[in-house]
Write a protein that holds these residues in place. Structure first.
Motif, mmCIF file in Angstrom:
data_model
loop_
_atom_site.group_PDB
_atom_site.id
_atom_site.type_symbol
_atom_site.label_atom_id
_atom_site.label_comp_id
_atom_site.label_asym_id
_atom_site.label_seq_id
_atom_site.Cartn_x
_atom_site.Cartn_y
_atom_site.Cartn_z
ATOM 1 N N LYS A 91 3.358 -4.507 5.951
ATOM 2 C CA LYS A 91 2.988 -5.611 6.822
ATOM 3 C C LYS A 91 3.682 -6.868 6.294
ATOM 4 O O LYS A 91 3.795 -7.035 5.082
ATOM 5 C CB LYS A 91 1.466 -5.770 6.800
ATOM 6 C CG LYS A 91 0.905 -6.768 7.766
ATOM 7 C CD LYS A 91 -0.616 -6.672 7.782
ATOM 8 C CE LYS A 91 -1.221 -7.583 8.815
ATOM 9 N NZ LYS A 91 -0.859 -7.281 10.176
ATOM 10 N N ASP A 97 -0.630 -16.540 2.617
ATOM 11 C CA ASP A 97 -1.299 -15.316 2.186
ATOM 12 C C ASP A 97 -1.649 -15.406 0.703
ATOM 13 O O ASP A 97 -0.968 -16.088 -0.080
ATOM 14 C CB ASP A 97 -0.410 -14.086 2.403
ATOM 15 C CG ASP A 97 -0.387 -13.599 3.843
ATOM 16 O OD1 ASP A 97 -1.184 -14.103 4.668
ATOM 17 O OD2 ASP A 97 0.425 -12.708 4.142
ATOM 18 N N THR A 125 -1.067 -0.598 -4.562
ATOM 19 C CA THR A 125 -1.132 -1.176 -3.229
ATOM 20 C C THR A 125 -1.398 -2.665 -3.374
ATOM 21 O O THR A 125 -2.311 -3.076 -4.097
ATOM 22 C CB THR A 125 -2.250 -0.524 -2.388
ATOM 23 O OG1 THR A 125 -2.050 0.895 -2.373
ATOM 24 C CG2 THR A 125 -2.232 -1.054 -0.963
ATOM 25 N N TYR A 127 -2.515 -6.072 -1.446
ATOM 26 C CA TYR A 127 -3.313 -6.485 -0.296
ATOM 27 C C TYR A 127 -3.212 -7.989 -0.093
ATOM 28 O O TYR A 127 -3.044 -8.742 -1.064
ATOM 29 C CB TYR A 127 -4.789 -6.141 -0.523
ATOM 30 C CG TYR A 127 -5.077 -4.668 -0.554
ATOM 31 C CD1 TYR A 127 -5.417 -3.987 0.617
ATOM 32 C CD2 TYR A 127 -5.020 -3.951 -1.742
ATOM 33 C CE1 TYR A 127 -5.681 -2.624 0.595
ATOM 34 C CE2 TYR A 127 -5.284 -2.593 -1.772
ATOM 35 C CZ TYR A 127 -5.611 -1.939 -0.602
ATOM 36 O OH TYR A 127 -5.864 -0.589 -0.619
ATOM 37 N N ASN A 128 -3.370 -8.426 1.151
ATOM 38 C CA ASN A 128 -3.480 -9.857 1.427
ATOM 39 C C ASN A 128 -4.958 -10.252 1.426
ATOM 40 O O ASN A 128 -5.838 -9.419 1.150
ATOM 41 C CB ASN A 128 -2.765 -10.233 2.738
ATOM 42 C CG ASN A 128 -3.376 -9.587 3.976
ATOM 43 O OD1 ASN A 128 -4.517 -9.135 3.983
ATOM 44 N ND2 ASN A 128 -2.596 -9.544 5.044
ATOM 45 N N LYS A 130 -6.948 -10.702 3.725
ATOM 46 C CA LYS A 130 -7.755 -10.003 4.742
ATOM 47 C C LYS A 130 -7.998 -8.542 4.360
ATOM 48 O O LYS A 130 -8.473 -7.757 5.169
ATOM 49 C CB LYS A 130 -7.049 -10.053 6.094
ATOM 50 C CG LYS A 130 -6.847 -11.445 6.643
ATOM 51 C CD LYS A 130 -6.020 -11.381 7.918
ATOM 52 C CE LYS A 130 -5.654 -12.759 8.395
ATOM 53 N NZ LYS A 130 -4.748 -12.707 9.560
ATOM 54 N N ASP A 131 -7.610 -8.180 3.131
ATOM 55 C CA ASP A 131 -7.697 -6.803 2.637
ATOM 56 C C ASP A 131 -6.824 -5.845 3.428
ATOM 57 O O ASP A 131 -7.106 -4.645 3.512
ATOM 58 C CB ASP A 131 -9.145 -6.294 2.579
ATOM 59 C CG ASP A 131 -9.922 -6.936 1.443
ATOM 60 O OD1 ASP A 131 -9.305 -7.256 0.410
ATOM 61 O OD2 ASP A 131 -11.143 -7.119 1.586
ATOM 62 N N GLU A 132 -5.742 -6.356 3.993
ATOM 63 C CA GLU A 132 -4.759 -5.530 4.682
ATOM 64 C C GLU A 132 -3.682 -5.130 3.683
ATOM 65 O O GLU A 132 -3.151 -5.999 2.969
ATOM 66 C CB GLU A 132 -4.103 -6.306 5.824
ATOM 67 C CG GLU A 132 -5.063 -6.779 6.884
ATOM 68 C CD GLU A 132 -4.449 -7.778 7.837
ATOM 69 O OE1 GLU A 132 -4.805 -7.744 9.033
ATOM 70 O OE2 GLU A 132 -3.616 -8.610 7.398
ATOM 71 N N PRO A 133 -3.335 -3.856 3.586
ATOM 72 C CA PRO A 133 -2.248 -3.469 2.682
ATOM 73 C C PRO A 133 -0.917 -3.996 3.213
ATOM 74 O O PRO A 133 -0.613 -3.836 4.393
ATOM 75 C CB PRO A 133 -2.288 -1.940 2.695
ATOM 76 C CG PRO A 133 -3.077 -1.560 3.899
ATOM 77 C CD PRO A 133 -3.935 -2.711 4.277
ATOM 78 N N VAL A 134 -0.160 -4.650 2.330
ATOM 79 C CA VAL A 134 1.137 -5.197 2.724
ATOM 80 C C VAL A 134 2.304 -4.477 2.042
ATOM 81 O O VAL A 134 3.434 -4.534 2.526
ATOM 82 C CB VAL A 134 1.220 -6.720 2.474
ATOM 83 C CG1 VAL A 134 0.172 -7.459 3.307
ATOM 84 C CG2 VAL A 134 1.077 -7.062 0.995
#
Length: 147
Positions: A91, A97, A125, A127-128, A130-134
């Motif tokens: 992402k 971020d 991993t 994460y940003n 928002k706890d979204e893996p980037v």
């Protein structure tokens, strides 16, 4: 930095806090990855990214900074990495971020030729906020052994 013996398969760690700034994104892009989506809002708007995004290599560099900061909290010693497998940028990373890292040890292996070291492979991993893996990758790092 930890020693080889400090790692076990299945062990996890969560650490880091890196705030991505617009100035860093632009500076890194100009110097190392001069593609339109790393150089300006206008250039990025004309691409599938739609907005200014950090270079994936910049994301790697920010992750390395978080990793070294974590290593500096303990004794021991990394002897460098022998490689990275399965690197994926999942992402876009944007100015503003806040990144953090989660690592899971997936393999430890004493060296067959150098009894003073061993290798540790982890699945990392990033994460940003928002706890979204980037980003995801598997580094193989050499560590000193105790004694």
């Amino acid at each position: 930095m930890p020693y080889f013996e400090d790692f076990t398969v299945g062990q996890t760690a969560s650490f880091g806090h890196y705030e991505v700034t617009r100035d860093e994104v632009l500076e890194f892009g100009r110097r190392w990855d001069p593609q339109p989506f790393h150089l300006s809002d206008e250039g990025a708007a004309a691409t599938h990214f739609g907005a200014l995004s950090a270079s994936g290599w910049h994301t790697c560099a920010m992750t390395m900074a978080m990793t070294v900061a974590e290593w500096d909290k303990s004794e021991g010693g990394t002897l460098g990495a022998i490689g990275v497998d399965n690197l994926r940028w999942l992402k876009p990373v944007r100015p503003g971020d806040v990144l953090r890292l989660e690592a899971e040890i997936i393999e430890t292996r004493p060296s067959g030729s150098r009894p003073d070291m061993g290798s540790v492979r982890s699945r990392n991993t990033v994460y940003n906020q928002k706890d979204e893996p980037v980003m995801r990758f598997e580094p193989i790092v050499l560590y000193r052994r105790r004694g």
